[in-house]
Enzyme design. Structure first.
Site, PDB file in Angstrom:
ATOM      1  N   ASP A 370       0.854  -1.190   0.000  1.00 25.72           N
ATOM      2  CA  ASP A 370       0.000   0.000   0.000  1.00 25.72           C
ATOM      3  C   ASP A 370       0.893   1.243   0.000  1.00 25.72           C
ATOM      4  O   ASP A 370       1.735   1.409   0.884  1.00 25.72           O
ATOM      5  CB  ASP A 370      -0.914   0.019   1.229  1.00 25.72           C
ATOM      6  N   LEU A 371       0.723   2.111  -1.000  1.00 19.92           N
ATOM      7  CA  LEU A 371       1.549   3.308  -1.108  1.00 19.92           C
ATOM      8  C   LEU A 371       1.188   4.296  -0.009  1.00 19.92           C
ATOM      9  O   LEU A 371       0.005   4.528   0.269  1.00 19.92           O
ATOM     10  CB  LEU A 371       1.371   3.956  -2.480  1.00 19.92           C
ATOM     11  N   ASP A 413      -4.438   2.330  -4.638  1.00 19.82           N
ATOM     12  CA  ASP A 413      -2.972   2.264  -4.645  1.00 19.82           C
ATOM     13  C   ASP A 413      -2.470   1.008  -3.953  1.00 19.82           C
ATOM     14  O   ASP A 413      -1.384   0.983  -3.388  1.00 19.82           O
ATOM     15  CB  ASP A 413      -2.380   3.503  -3.967  1.00 19.82           C
TER      16      ASP A 413
END
Length: 766
Positions: A370-371, A413
């Site tokens: 997960d960004l 994302d």
């Protein structure tokens, strides 16, 4: 607003010449023409004048349509030119001596040739824009089959002597004076034959009218050629009536065509395959009938050959359709498990590709990426730049993982890697490598971005463990890494205490939206000029039992992730309308502001939801303001523009929320018609301490005044800021300095205290 109304009024014609009036006048002129025809040569010139006048009158609806609508203006201009040329040809023909071939004089021959040529082009354009939705291989094959089948029938009829009038047209092409006119007329007939095989006319009144006009003109011209070749005037009146009737039908088509694709087109699309199947069957039956008849009649081989060729083309059509069906089925299966942006597997594809069972201790697992703070990329550079970042990262990750692993984009994302084998150390090493890859710079639009990621690792503990459960565990580990800023975290059952709470909240908020139990508080907006409450902003509040108040940004994100934004917005709108209506006379003149999500604006039904709520509570549309964030306007979505137009057409006001924090908004103020700018609190709160923030607020207020928009300042928390904003010219002020958001039960008491306060004092609310 006044200027818009005046401009619209001036654009409308003072008298709209309707098709019914045109048709009635043309009918009366046709009757007079028939009377003149019975009196012979003495009133021949009068009859020609009546014909020319009738054509001009029939052309008036086409002229009005060209003036009123821009869509397809070129096509209708060609039809209008053809009608005027017809009137000119009729007038010139009236001046010729009796017995002279109308095709012989160069002037009339040129006018008639130009007339039929313009008609051919106009009919191509009008028939195409009316009904031709797609032109693919199947339609071309269908047209070829239909043309061959119809050609075989025409050949058989020609041998029977049925098409003698048509043969006179073909013979007329061989005569020098008839060459141009005959070729143009044959072009019209070919267009009709092609349209019959290629265009679905079901439910399309425009196409039917234009096609009927082409048939009438073709019949009239066939009869005209026949009279010229045999030196007769037998069909003179019938020819004139065919032309007048054709142009009356064209006027009807112009009266109906407003340039907008209607529901009939959508219905026609849904039934297109069925109609085409019926056409193909009809062509096949026709070909078989012609083969049988030509065999029984011992006709030349060309007749049966055309029919056999039609059947062969239909067989090709069947083979092409079967191949296309297989390709489409394969494509749909692939699309169902593929992320359209990155080309990776989507969540569904990832769920069905779990780690394979392994007999040893290395059972594989899932790595979830997960960004961190990716929303800042979207907010700073726009969603298109964010998509480019995701695409680059997808290519980078795909090149780094083993071929037996599955890489997917689960949504937003979030990426995930499914490893069929591997020890815990292998998966942790992979997770660290992935985190390092994400930290490498990403170049977007000339900017070098440095990102980071939180990575969760879930090891498969048994062969019976489902992929979805591994994703859940990796998600728990990822949140642990995010909270601890650890970069990488491996799932540990002992640290899974928060996950049930989060999952429970997801379920509870879903139930709250469905049951309508989310509360709505109201925060007042003060009119600076009068110092009175001008309206209220509706703010959602949720406090589930046992969990306490949940921050709005948190539960709204849960609602968005579950796709419940539309019913949630409808609930907040109706609940706030109910509260404001309950204030009675105290809130009779107050406005209501409601924040909505970008997903509401791309929902085609949203304006109808708003309209229904306003109608149920008898609330004036002009007192409702719908707020959309500045970021949403940066997405260049035509659906947002259409939603804004629909809302403003209802009388609802539209406000840009968080103004000053997005991108390219100045250009959007030109493209989108809005009523209000709401200056973001990040600038308002620093207006006294930061000269740059002061400059932004001053520029926003000046811009709002120049564009005749209402300027609203939110986040006002002290007297000094309030006074500074008044000096800057802000219209409405909102913030804790006036009042905190309050439950509806406290609104009436607040109004009493606020209206009775000494000038300059504010009211403190709990």
């Amino acid at each position: 607003m006044t200027a818009d109304i005046v401009g619209t009024t001036r654009a409308e014609p003072v008298v709209r010449f309707r098709w019914a009036t045109s048709a009635l006048v043309t009918l009366l002129l046709a009757l007079a023409l028939a009377v003149c025809d019975r009196h012979g040569r003495d009133v021949r010139e009068i009859g020609r004048g009546l014909f020319a006048t009738g054509v001009v009158v029939a052309a008036l609806p086409v002229y009005q349509r060209i003036r009123r609508f821009r869509a397809r203006r070129v096509t209708w201009s060609l039809l209008l030119a053809a009608e005027l040329l017809t009137a000119l040809a009729g007038a010139i023909y009236g001046t010729l001596p009796r017995g002279v071939n109308p095709f012989a004089p160069p002037t009339t021959n040129l006018v008639l040739a130009l007339l039929t040529s313009v008609l051919a082009v106009a009919f191509v354009g009008s028939l195409t824009v009316a009904s031709l939705r797609v032109l693919d291989t199947n339609m071309l094959i269908d047209a070829a089959a239909g043309g061959l089948a119809i050609s075989s029938l025409l050949a058989w009829l020609y041998l029977r002597g049925v098409l003698e009038p048509l043969s006179t047209v073909i013979n007329g092409v061989g005569q020098r004076e008839n060459l141009l006119v005959g070729l143009s007329l044959l072009a019209i007939i070919v267009i009709l034959a092609t349209a019959a095989t290629m265009i679905d006319v079901t439910g399309d009144r425009l196409m039917i009218d234009v096609g009927a006009a082409a048939v009438l003109i073709s019949v009239g011209e066939v009869l005209a050629h026949r009279d010229v070749l045999v030196h007769s005037t037998r069909f003179g009146l019938l020819i004139d009536l065919c032309w007048l009737a054709a142009y009356v039908v064209v006027g009807r088509a112009a009266h109906q065509d407003d340039g907008v694709v209607t529901g009939a087109g959508a219905r026609r699309e849904r039934t297109f395959a069925r109609v085409q199947s019926r056409k193909i069957a009809a062509f096949g039956v026709l070909a078989l009938v012609v083969i049988t008849l030509s065999t029984l009649s011992n006709d030349p081989p060309v007749v049966g050959g055309l029919a056999v060729a039609a059947l062969a083309v239909l067989l090709v059509r069947l083979l092409v359709s079967l191949r296309a069906e297989r390709l489409n089925s394969r494509l749909f299966e692939e699309l169902a498990v593929t992320d359209p942006l990155t080309g990776l597997a989507n969540r569904r594809g990832f769920s069905v590709s779990g780690p394979a069972a392994s007999p040893g201790p290395a059972h594989g697992g899932v790595v979830l990426i997960d960004l961190d703070n990716f929303k800042d990329v979207n907010d700073s550079l726009g969603h298109r730049a964010g998509d480019q970042v995701l695409t680059q990262l997808a290519h980078r990750l795909r090149a780094s993982i083993d071929s037996d692993a599955v890489l997917a984009r689960l949504g937003g994302d979030e990426f995930a890697v499914s490893c069929p084998t591997g020890s815990p150390d292998d998966l942790q090493r992979l997770a660290k490598d992935v985190a390092a890859l994400v930290r490498e710079p990403v170049v977007v639009e000339g900017l070098s971005l440095h990102l980071s990621a939180s990575v969760g690792v879930a090891l498969r503990s048994s062969t019976a463990e489902h992929q979805e459960e591994l994703i859940r565990k990796a998600d728990v580990a990822m949140y642990q890494a995010k909270e601890k800023h650890a970069g990488v975290s491996v799932y540990d059952f002992e640290h899974d205490r928060n996950d049930p709470r989060r999952l429970i909240l997801y379920g509870l908020v879903s139930e709250a939206v469905r049951d309508g139990t989310i509360d709505v508080h109201l925060q007042p907006l003060v009119d600076v000029a009068g110092g009175l409450v001008a309206g209220w902003e509706a703010l959602a509040r949720w406090s589930p039992d046992g969990y306490g108040p949940i921050p709005p940004e948190r539960f709204v994100r849960m609602i968005e992730m579950q796709g419940l934004v539309v019913p949630f917005t409808a609930h907040v709108l109706r609940r706030s309308l109910h509260h404001l209506t309950a204030l009675g006379e105290r809130g009779a003149a107050h406005r209501l502001s409601v924040n909505v999500s970008e997903r509401d604006f791309v929902n085609a039904d949203f304006p109808r939801v708003v309209d229904a709520a306003l109608g149920d509570f008898h609330f004036p549309a002009s007192r409702l303001t719908i707020e959309i964030t500045e970021d949403a306007l940066a997405n260049d979505d035509v659906r947002i523009d259409q939603c804004i137009q629909d809302l403003r057409a209802m009388g609802v006001r539209v406000s840009i929320d968080d103004f000053g924090t997005g991108y390219s908004t100045l250009s959007k103020l030109v493209d989108f018609r809005v009523d209000e700018l709401k200056i973001d609190r990040s600038f308002v709160s620093r207006v006294l301490t930061n000269h740059k923030a002061l400059a932004v607020v001053r520029a926003a207020v000046d811009l709002a005044q120049a564009m005749d928009l209402v300027a609203v300042a939110e986040g006002v928390e002290d007297d000094e800021t309030y006074d500074a904003l008044v000096d800057l010219g802000v219209d409405l002020i909102q913030g804790f300095h006036v009042a905190r958001p309050m439950p509806p039960s406290a609104c009436a008491r607040f109004l009493t205290e606020f209206e009775g306060r000494p000038v300059g004092e504010t009211v403190t609310t709990a």
